[in-house]
Design an enzyme around this catalytic site. Sequence first.
Site, PDB file in Angstrom:
ATOM      1  N   ASP A  83      -4.317 -80.132 -54.909  1.00 13.73           N
ATOM      2  CA  ASP A  83      -2.902 -80.432 -54.766  1.00 13.73           C
ATOM      3  C   ASP A  83      -2.229 -80.181 -56.123  1.00 13.73           C
ATOM      4  OD1 ASP A  83      -0.450 -81.126 -53.753  1.00 13.73           O
ATOM      5  OD2 ASP A  83      -1.015 -83.114 -53.066  1.00 13.73           O
TER       6      ASP A  83
HETATM    7  C1  BGC Z   1       2.212 -82.457 -52.309  1.00 16.06           C
HETATM    8  C2  BGC Z   1       1.601 -81.522 -51.287  1.00 16.06           C
HETATM    9  C3  BGC Z   1       2.334 -80.206 -51.292  1.00 16.06           C
HETATM   10  C4  BGC Z   1       2.313 -79.634 -52.695  1.00 16.06           C
HETATM   11  C5  BGC Z   1       2.993 -78.285 -52.807  1.00 16.06           C
HETATM   12  C6  BGC Z   1       2.385 -81.812 -53.667  1.00 16.06           C
HETATM   13  O1  BGC Z   1       3.127 -82.605 -54.518  1.00 16.06           O
HETATM   14  O2  BGC Z   1       1.397 -83.605 -52.418  1.00 16.06           O
HETATM   15  O3  BGC Z   1       1.628 -82.103 -50.021  1.00 16.06           O
HETATM   16  O4  BGC Z   1       1.748 -79.328 -50.381  1.00 16.06           O
HETATM   17  O5  BGC Z   1       2.974 -80.537 -53.564  1.00 16.06           O
HETATM   18  O6  BGC Z   1       4.341 -78.372 -52.628  1.00 16.06           O
END
Ligand code: BGC
Length: 741
Positions: A269
Amino acid sequence: MFPSVRAGRTADERYIDNLMSRMSLDEKIGQLNLTVGGDVVSGTAEAAKIESLILDGKIGGFFNVKGVDAVSRFQHLAVEKGPNGIPLLVGADVVHGYSTVFPIPLALSCAWDSAAVAQMARISAIEATADGVNWNYSPMVDICRDARWGRVAESAGEDTYLGSVLAKAYVEGYQGDKMQSDSSMMACVKHFALYGAAEGGRDYNGVDMSRERMYNYYLPPFQATVEAGVGSLMTSFNLINGQHATACDWLINGVLRRDWKFDGFVVTDYGSIDELSRMGVAHENEAAAMALRAGTDMDMVTGRYVADLKDALKNGLVTEEMIDRACRRVLEAKQRLGLFDNPYKYCNTERAKHDMYTPEHRAVARDIAAKTFVLLKNDNNLLPLKKKGRIALIGPLADAGNNMAGCWSGYCDHNSHKSVLTAFREAVGDKAEIIYSPGANIYYNETTQGDCDWGRRISRVDDSSAHSEALLAASKADVVVVAMGESAEMSGESSSRADITIPDTQRDLLRKLAATGKPVVLLLFTGRPLILDWESENIPSILNVWFGGSEAADAIADVVFGDKMPSGKLTTTFPRSVGQLPLYYNYLPSSHPDYDPSRFNPYASNYIDVSNEPLYPFGYGLSYTTFAYSKPAISSDVLTADGALKVSVEVTNTGKYDGTEIVQLYINDPVARIARPVKELKAFRRVDIPAGKTAVVEFAVTADMLRYYDADLNYVLEPGEYNVMTGPNSQELQKLSFRLR
Ligand code: BGC
């Protein structure tokens, strides 16, 4: 390492063998790097950064770049000027729609309709791929039992079985019949794992959980997506029993790859590799190696794989084989998408002109939205409203079209979405008068409101005079409809709340409106279960409309005026008090369980000051019509391991309207090797039943529904007595028993 031709290899494998034999170590590591776009207008610093990464072969993909023109420019650069011409993954968070927005995932789950989820995912894929996206960070399949956590809005709620059924539908919709099609995108299931169990419901907080609980409740929806062929998986931000999810070898290399045979690739993530050192599980320069060793293939945003993996190789922290394996997985994903055959398959600017926000897509979104609303209360059949007389429409969300789409809706035009006010006026035409008054802010405090409506402002009013004007509007009306609750940004990422009531000024206004004695309908906007203790006592009708997407306002008008029936049922328990959290229907038996729901019972497991019971239970939801359940019947009281029992129940529509009922089946194992939940959902059906008619609803009960992971994590099936229960929600159930032989 990878000879160009190896005996017994498929043409696809040989293609990648060949490609990798031409790639330098740096280029292989480059494939493991995922960068974020942002404002990538030509000539900006962001654009220049991506361009130079492409030319240096230091990037496998990027995300958050909006628009097929920009995507196409980068893709051409990668294929025509990048080393070895490797096309790029183009990621995005297309969580509940792209240009056409559907209800937030929590709402979608309340339709209990996997076909609707698959349809929304298919339309999302058609629109997103038309804009250049080939990789989608959805579905989020985290089980959530704590309404304080804002990301409950992105989930399918608290149930493992329903969550697993819907998780599969998302993947099938996004990835389509074949991923090679130019309207299919690769799904990325997230967040692996246990993110939904963040301690105290505070986002990004750690998790400490038994393996039995993980295996039985939190992991199955992920496994369902693996079985459905999901192409990629995202790790989570949280600690799991002290290890970081992104560097958790037993979870990624073990459970995911060895046990479930996941053959796709794993991405971190946002910025997680940097978090490893900030969270005390790795020295800064060892974090990248630790993540790679655990089986995490791609680094989202930190650039640490590119910066550190070569040294890590020299220092013996990783092997060349590990880098090769991760690189191969990323290349295989590109191959599955057909990018090597046609790198420009997502770069068709004509599609972007025609496939977005079409009348057909919007009609589907409107229809699905109406199915997700949950009627919590409807005294004296106040709803549906007649299109006549004077209707006061009051509240900060009544004229806030820009909030209808809810969280994670960054690819649509919020300002083009209709407000409830406009939809009501269009719906009633000249048959009724709509008297509008904003009534209140979201919060009295401007700074607090600013933290919750950033990006999509709701104009501030003076609360005191707005309350008075609203009361005046109410005094002129026959019925008062109040549109209030959370603003769109009060749920989603980084939106935890400790007080989950309707915010202060709005609740004060609601009390004043209720005191007028006029009939009040509460249209509740929310991305999570709220505490509605006072509202449930004092407001005659409550229709929970969540955040219904770009077409929400029309869908709300459809249901409020009775053109469509409400049929949604809750997939998260609504507590009476935040002190009850975490609260969920499939709890384990407690010691001293004999409490009296109506009063405190000393030495029973209960609270002095609040009942154990939820306000609205899992599976609950009303309709404008009513349904009566017969006693259920069972085809035999003995089940064999390879057989099936038939459980049937007759459901009669006893009201005036045709309606849809969601009939539920739960199972309980009263004595087992480890204690089992008091009940667990194992099957459900959505059935349309015309007024006055009876539907016979049949369920097949099989031994598979009875399996669980024991204390040694064996997936066991135990002979003995079981209870099977059917009914309209998790509390109003009728029980039968059978024996597994
Ligand atoms: C979130 C994810 C997301 C990623 C990309 C993160 O902060 O937890 O769910 O896919 O950002 O945007």
